[in-house]
Write a protein that holds these residues in place. Structure first.
Motif, PDB file in Angstrom:
ATOM      1  N   ALA A 205       0.842  -1.199   0.000  1.00 25.46           N
ATOM      2  CA  ALA A 205       0.000   0.000   0.000  1.00 25.46           C
ATOM      3  C   ALA A 205       0.876   1.248   0.000  1.00 25.46           C
ATOM      4  N   GLY A 206       0.617   2.127  -0.943  1.00 23.79           N
ATOM      5  CA  GLY A 206       1.379   3.365  -1.024  1.00 23.79           C
ATOM      6  C   GLY A 206       2.738   3.241  -1.665  1.00 23.79           C
ATOM      7  N   LEU A 207       3.089   2.046  -2.130  1.00 18.76           N
ATOM      8  CA  LEU A 207       4.399   1.833  -2.751  1.00 18.76           C
ATOM      9  C   LEU A 207       4.237   1.580  -4.250  1.00 18.76           C
ATOM     10  N   ALA A 208       5.228   2.003  -5.007  1.00 15.47           N
ATOM     11  CA  ALA A 208       5.215   1.717  -6.438  1.00 15.47           C
ATOM     12  C   ALA A 208       5.392   0.215  -6.643  1.00 15.47           C
ATOM     13  N   PRO A 209       4.659  -0.376  -7.580  1.00 15.93           N
ATOM     14  CA  PRO A 209       4.838  -1.814  -7.831  1.00 15.93           C
ATOM     15  C   PRO A 209       6.243  -2.104  -8.341  1.00 15.93           C
ATOM     16  N   ILE A 210       6.766  -3.259  -7.978  1.00 14.41           N
ATOM     17  CA  ILE A 210       8.093  -3.674  -8.455  1.00 14.41           C
ATOM     18  C   ILE A 210       7.872  -4.393  -9.788  1.00 14.41           C
ATOM     19  N   GLU A 211       7.660  -3.602 -10.833  1.00 14.70           N
ATOM     20  CA  GLU A 211       7.433  -4.158 -12.170  1.00 14.70           C
ATOM     21  C   GLU A 211       8.785  -4.422 -12.815  1.00 14.70           C
ATOM     22  N   GLN A 212       9.009  -5.659 -13.213  1.00 15.18           N
ATOM     23  CA  GLN A 212      10.311  -6.068 -13.733  1.00 15.18           C
ATOM     24  C   GLN A 212      10.286  -6.141 -15.252  1.00 15.18           C
ATOM     25  N   GLY A 213      11.353  -5.638 -15.874  1.00 11.75           N
ATOM     26  CA  GLY A 213      11.343  -5.506 -17.320  1.00 11.75           C
ATOM     27  C   GLY A 213      12.481  -6.221 -18.024  1.00 11.75           C
ATOM     28  N   ALA A 214      12.174  -6.744 -19.205  1.00  9.27           N
ATOM     29  CA  ALA A 214      13.158  -7.409 -20.061  1.00  9.27           C
ATOM     30  C   ALA A 214      13.338  -6.596 -21.333  1.00  9.27           C
ATOM     31  N   ILE A 215      14.567  -6.597 -21.855  1.00  3.85           N
ATOM     32  CA  ILE A 215      14.838  -5.853 -23.082  1.00  3.85           C
ATOM     33  C   ILE A 215      16.024  -6.476 -23.812  1.00  3.85           C
ATOM     34  N   VAL A 216      16.018  -6.357 -25.121  1.00  2.48           N
ATOM     35  CA  VAL A 216      17.150  -6.781 -25.941  1.00  2.48           C
ATOM     36  C   VAL A 216      18.124  -5.617 -26.039  1.00  2.48           C
ATOM     37  N   THR A 217      19.369  -5.862 -25.732  1.00  2.00           N
ATOM     38  CA  THR A 217      20.384  -4.810 -25.764  1.00  2.00           C
ATOM     39  C   THR A 217      20.864  -4.563 -27.193  1.00  2.00           C
ATOM     40  N   ARG A 218      21.676  -3.537 -27.328  1.00  2.00           N
ATOM     41  CA  ARG A 218      22.264  -3.252 -28.635  1.00  2.00           C
ATOM     42  C   ARG A 218      23.102  -4.436 -29.119  1.00  2.00           C
ATOM     43  N   ALA A 219      23.858  -5.051 -28.201  1.00  2.00           N
ATOM     44  CA  ALA A 219      24.649  -6.226 -28.560  1.00  2.00           C
ATOM     45  C   ALA A 219      23.755  -7.381 -28.977  1.00  2.00           C
ATOM     46  N   GLY A 220      22.547  -7.448 -28.399  1.00  3.31           N
ATOM     47  CA  GLY A 220      21.635  -8.539 -28.711  1.00  3.31           C
ATOM     48  C   GLY A 220      20.917  -8.388 -30.029  1.00  3.31           C
ATOM     49  N   SER A 221      21.032  -7.225 -30.654  1.00  2.03           N
ATOM     50  CA  SER A 221      20.329  -7.011 -31.923  1.00  2.03           C
ATOM     51  C   SER A 221      20.844  -7.947 -33.016  1.00  2.03           C
ATOM     52  N   GLY A 222      22.075  -8.409 -32.871  1.00  6.11           N
ATOM     53  CA  GLY A 222      22.633  -9.349 -33.840  1.00  6.11           C
ATOM     54  C   GLY A 222      22.516 -10.802 -33.416  1.00  6.11           C
ATOM     55  N   GLN A 223      21.841 -11.066 -32.312  1.00  4.40           N
ATOM     56  CA  GLN A 223      21.651 -12.429 -31.810  1.00  4.40           C
ATOM     57  C   GLN A 223      20.161 -12.766 -31.938  1.00  4.40           C
ATOM     58  N   PRO A 224      19.805 -13.583 -32.934  1.00  3.41           N
ATOM     59  CA  PRO A 224      18.383 -13.839 -33.192  1.00  3.41           C
ATOM     60  C   PRO A 224      17.625 -14.401 -31.988  1.00  3.41           C
ATOM     61  N   LEU A 225      18.311 -15.114 -31.107  1.00  8.52           N
ATOM     62  CA  LEU A 225      17.624 -15.718 -29.974  1.00  8.52           C
ATOM     63  C   LEU A 225      17.245 -14.705 -28.896  1.00  8.52           C
ATOM     64  N   ALA A 226      17.839 -13.514 -28.943  1.00  9.01           N
ATOM     65  CA  ALA A 226      17.605 -12.536 -27.879  1.00  9.01           C
ATOM     66  C   ALA A 226      16.126 -12.118 -27.834  1.00  9.01           C
ATOM     67  N   ALA A 227      15.603 -11.651 -28.949  1.00  6.79           N
ATOM     68  CA  ALA A 227      14.202 -11.229 -28.984  1.00  6.79           C
ATOM     69  C   ALA A 227      13.277 -12.409 -28.737  1.00  6.79           C
ATOM     70  N   ARG A 228      13.682 -13.565 -29.190  1.00  7.29           N
ATOM     71  CA  ARG A 228      12.853 -14.749 -28.983  1.00  7.29           C
ATOM     72  C   ARG A 228      12.780 -15.101 -27.493  1.00  7.29           C
ATOM     73  N   PHE A 229      13.893 -14.942 -26.781  1.00  3.88           N
ATOM     74  CA  PHE A 229      13.900 -15.234 -25.350  1.00  3.88           C
ATOM     75  C   PHE A 229      13.014 -14.244 -24.594  1.00  3.88           C
ATOM     76  N   VAL A 230      13.082 -12.977 -24.962  1.00  2.00           N
ATOM     77  CA  VAL A 230      12.241 -11.975 -24.305  1.00  2.00           C
ATOM     78  C   VAL A 230      10.765 -12.285 -24.541  1.00  2.00           C
ATOM     79  N   ARG A 231      10.415 -12.674 -25.762  1.00  2.00           N
ATOM     80  CA  ARG A 231       9.021 -13.043 -26.043  1.00  2.00           C
ATOM     81  C   ARG A 231       8.622 -14.299 -25.254  1.00  2.00           C
ATOM     82  N   PHE A 232       9.556 -15.216 -25.112  1.00  2.00           N
ATOM     83  CA  PHE A 232       9.288 -16.457 -24.382  1.00  2.00           C
ATOM     84  C   PHE A 232       8.855 -16.189 -22.947  1.00  2.00           C
ATOM     85  N   LEU A 233       9.343 -15.114 -22.351  1.00  2.00           N
ATOM     86  CA  LEU A 233       8.995 -14.810 -20.961  1.00  2.00           C
ATOM     87  C   LEU A 233       7.504 -14.549 -20.783  1.00  2.00           C
ATOM     88  N   GLY A 234       6.812 -14.253 -21.870  1.00  2.00           N
ATOM     89  CA  GLY A 234       5.371 -14.058 -21.809  1.00  2.00           C
ATOM     90  C   GLY A 234       4.587 -15.313 -22.121  1.00  2.00           C
TER      91      GLY A 234
END
Length: 254
Positions: A205-234
């Motif tokens: 109560a009264g606290l910001a939710p601890i919402e956790q986030g995933a993202i593909v980094t600049r280095a991951g833009s050349g790794q096809p599995l990176a975006a796939r792994f982030v989507r997999f988390l859903g």
């Protein structure tokens, strides 16, 4: 030249080259379930090799910002991945919430009744209280916010034992270097820690939710599995693992 062509042809016949490992930087609160998540991902993508490092989200933010070659960041908040995207160090289009964290008051010391909530920290016998670093660990920030909300920060601050991340804060409690700790629900609910000590869920109560986030980094833009792994988390499989390990879940949005 002829010999070189023969070698290249033989390589092609032998099958595709081994894919480069997917390098994942994961917040410490995932320490007890990240291997299970990686294993579930490999069931969907058998050729995937996932290498995971766990630590404080703020430390990973600084490392990735300065060129560390992680392909995916699993942060314990949304702030760090959002900032990486603004800095051009990650792809904003891939940012997604994957879990909601909760904090608990945890102890192995039978003298303290954690069912009292944070007010038990007023007990003069409490000499040391462990939290994650509020400057770099989102769970440390959440612990500080809860203590400030309950008008306890000034009284507790001199007795704080600061862990680099939430996993180290929990370790301080386990080893007796702190009598109580404010740690993640995921830590105490994990199969490895279930039944160890006693914990009390701290009201959000009264606290910001601890919402956790995933993202593909600049280095991951050349790794096809990176975006796939982030989507997999859903995916249902990943969400079931996260929920079983004490995390809340954002709305499904696949």
């Amino acid at each position: 030249m002829k010999k070189l062509l023969v070698i290249l042809f033989a390589t092609l016949l032998a099958g595709p080259l081994q894919a480069a490992p997917l390098l994942v930087a994961a917040a410490s609160d995932l320490a007890y379930c990240i291997d299970e998540l990686a294993a579930a991902f490999r069931k969907e993508v058998p050729e995937a090799e996932v290498k995971v490092s766990t630590g404080a989200s703020g430390n990973f933010f600084a490392q990735i910002r300065h060129g560390a070659p992680f392909h995916v960041l699993l942060s314990a908040d949304m702030t760090y991945p959002t900032q990486l995207a603004k800095l051009g160090a990650a792809d904003a289009a891939t940012l997604r919430p994957y879990a909601i964290g909760r904090i608990v008051l945890w102890t192995l010391d039978p003298r303290f009744d954690v069912a009292q909530g944070l007010s038990v920290l007023r007990d003069p016998r409490v000499a040391r209280v462990a939290i994650g670093n509020p400057d770099t660990a989102p769970y440390g920030r959440a612990a500080r916010a809860a203590l400030e909300r309950d008008k306890l920060w000034d009284a507790v601050q001199p007795r704080l034992v600061i862990g680099e991340n939430i996993a180290q804060a929990a370790q301080f409690v386990q080893t007796g270097n702190a009598q109580l700790g404010i740690v993640s629900l995921a830590t105490v609910r994990s199969p490895k820690m279930a039944g160890v000590g006693r914990y009390h869920l701290i009201s959000d109560a009264g606290l910001a939710p601890i919402e956790q986030g995933a993202i593909v980094t600049r280095a991951g833009s050349g790794q096809p599995l990176a975006a796939r792994f982030v989507r997999f988390l859903g995916s249902p499989a990943a969400r079931a693992i996260l929920e079983r390990n004490g995390f809340g879940l954002p709305p499904a949005n696949d």
